[in-house]
Write an enzyme that holds these catalytic residues in place. Structure first.
Site, PDB file in Angstrom:
ATOM      1  N   THR A  27       0.877  -1.179   0.000  1.00 28.22           N
ATOM      2  CA  THR A  27       0.000   0.000   0.000  1.00 28.22           C
ATOM      3  C   THR A  27       0.909   1.223   0.000  1.00 28.22           C
ATOM      4  O   THR A  27       2.126   1.095   0.152  1.00 28.22           O
ATOM      5  CB  THR A  27      -0.863   0.035   1.274  1.00 28.22           C
ATOM      6  N   ALA A  60       3.280  -1.474   4.985  1.00 29.27           N
ATOM      7  CA  ALA A  60       2.549  -0.346   5.574  1.00 29.27           C
ATOM      8  C   ALA A  60       3.531   0.825   5.672  1.00 29.27           C
ATOM      9  O   ALA A  60       4.588   0.699   6.295  1.00 29.27           O
ATOM     10  CB  ALA A  60       2.036  -0.726   6.947  1.00 29.27           C
ATOM     11  N   VAL A  86       7.567  -2.599   7.209  1.00 26.04           N
ATOM     12  CA  VAL A  86       7.465  -1.143   7.296  1.00 26.04           C
ATOM     13  C   VAL A  86       8.070  -0.518   6.035  1.00 26.04           C
ATOM     14  O   VAL A  86       9.232  -0.758   5.689  1.00 26.04           O
ATOM     15  CB  VAL A  86       8.177  -0.617   8.570  1.00 26.04           C
ATOM     16  N   LYS A  87       7.239   0.280   5.367  1.00 22.81           N
ATOM     17  CA  LYS A  87       7.669   0.889   4.105  1.00 22.81           C
ATOM     18  C   LYS A  87       8.231   2.274   4.402  1.00 22.81           C
ATOM     19  O   LYS A  87       7.569   3.099   5.051  1.00 22.81           O
ATOM     20  CB  LYS A  87       6.451   0.982   3.178  1.00 22.81           C
ATOM     21  N   VAL A  88       9.447   2.523   3.945  1.00 24.57           N
ATOM     22  CA  VAL A  88      10.183   3.732   4.317  1.00 24.57           C
ATOM     23  C   VAL A  88      10.696   4.410   3.041  1.00 24.57           C
ATOM     24  O   VAL A  88      11.257   3.738   2.165  1.00 24.57           O
ATOM     25  CB  VAL A  88      11.398   3.353   5.214  1.00 24.57           C
TER      26      VAL A  88
END
Ligand code: G3P
Length: 216
Positions: A27, A60, A86-88
């Protein structure tokens, strides 16, 4: 190659998952906003709903851009479910945050990657996934598939174990070319996944078989 769906739409996620070929979900803030998901509580609940639907990694994305807040946000996201990644974003504090998450056992997806140099930095920081946006690279008159090939070559000869996640997929051909170029994962909108099914000779052939079946 793993198949992820690139959406926050629960109906699309369910339809792709029902095919039995879905390995995960990605996402981003634009996709979450498109579904009208607002406010921290609703955002966290939406990620939990996605994790309940799909048995696979769910990216996310953090919404902040400074190291300290990214770490706090990432810890909350990672606590939702064991499958949360965790999307960074690929920025200086993002790289620091990816390194912190790596050192603390939290998996990451480094997003907004448009060059091989950025992909090297993401791998050095220990990102689990790196997301080159191939559709947007194509939009800027470069070749997104060549970028996947280049990153794949570098990671192979250097022994990086970060997985290449081809993102910003716009059509079924992007999926085929990403597979050829060595992407470990392709994250696609539902339309592009369903586009893989299509061939006019399949439709013509099936119509003929069904017609002949009546004579059996
Ligand atoms: O995974 C990244 C992707 O959502 C971006 O796609 O089509 O907005 O370039 P697009």
């Amino acid at each position: 190659m793993k198949f992820f769906i690139d959406t926050a739409n629960l109906a699309h996620i369910k339809e792709a998952n029902d095919l039995g070929i879905l390995d995960g979900v990605t996402t981003n803030p634009s996709l979450m906003a498109k579904e009208g998901i607002k406010g921290e509580e609703n955002i966290l609940k939406h990620y939990a709903d996605i994790c309940a639907l799909v048995d696979g990694d769910v990216s996310a994305e953090v919404l902040s851009t400074d190291f300290k807040t990214m770490v706090e946000e990432g810890k909350k996201l990672a606590a939702i479910h064991k499958n949360i990644v965790v999307k960074v974003p690929m920025i200086k504090d993002g790289i620091k945050a990816i390194k912190w998450f790596t050192d603390n056992g939290i998996r990451t997806n480094c997003t907004l990657v448009f060059s091989a140099g950025q992909a090297i930095l993401a791998a050095k920081a220990g990102a689990s996934y790196v997301s080159p946006f191939i559709g947007r690279v194509d939009d800027s008159n470069w070749d997104g598939i060549l970028l996947i090939e280049q990153i794949n070559h570098i990671y192979s000869i250097q022994g990086f174990d970060t997985q290449i996640l081809a993102a910003s997929i716009r059509n079924a051909l992007h999926i085929v070319r990403s597979a050829e170029a060595g992407a470990h994962v392709c994250t696609c909108p539902l339309d592009s996944i369903l586009g893989l099914l299509k061939h006019p000779l399949t439709d013509i052939g099936l119509a003929k078989f069904l017609e002949d079946a009546k004579k059996m």
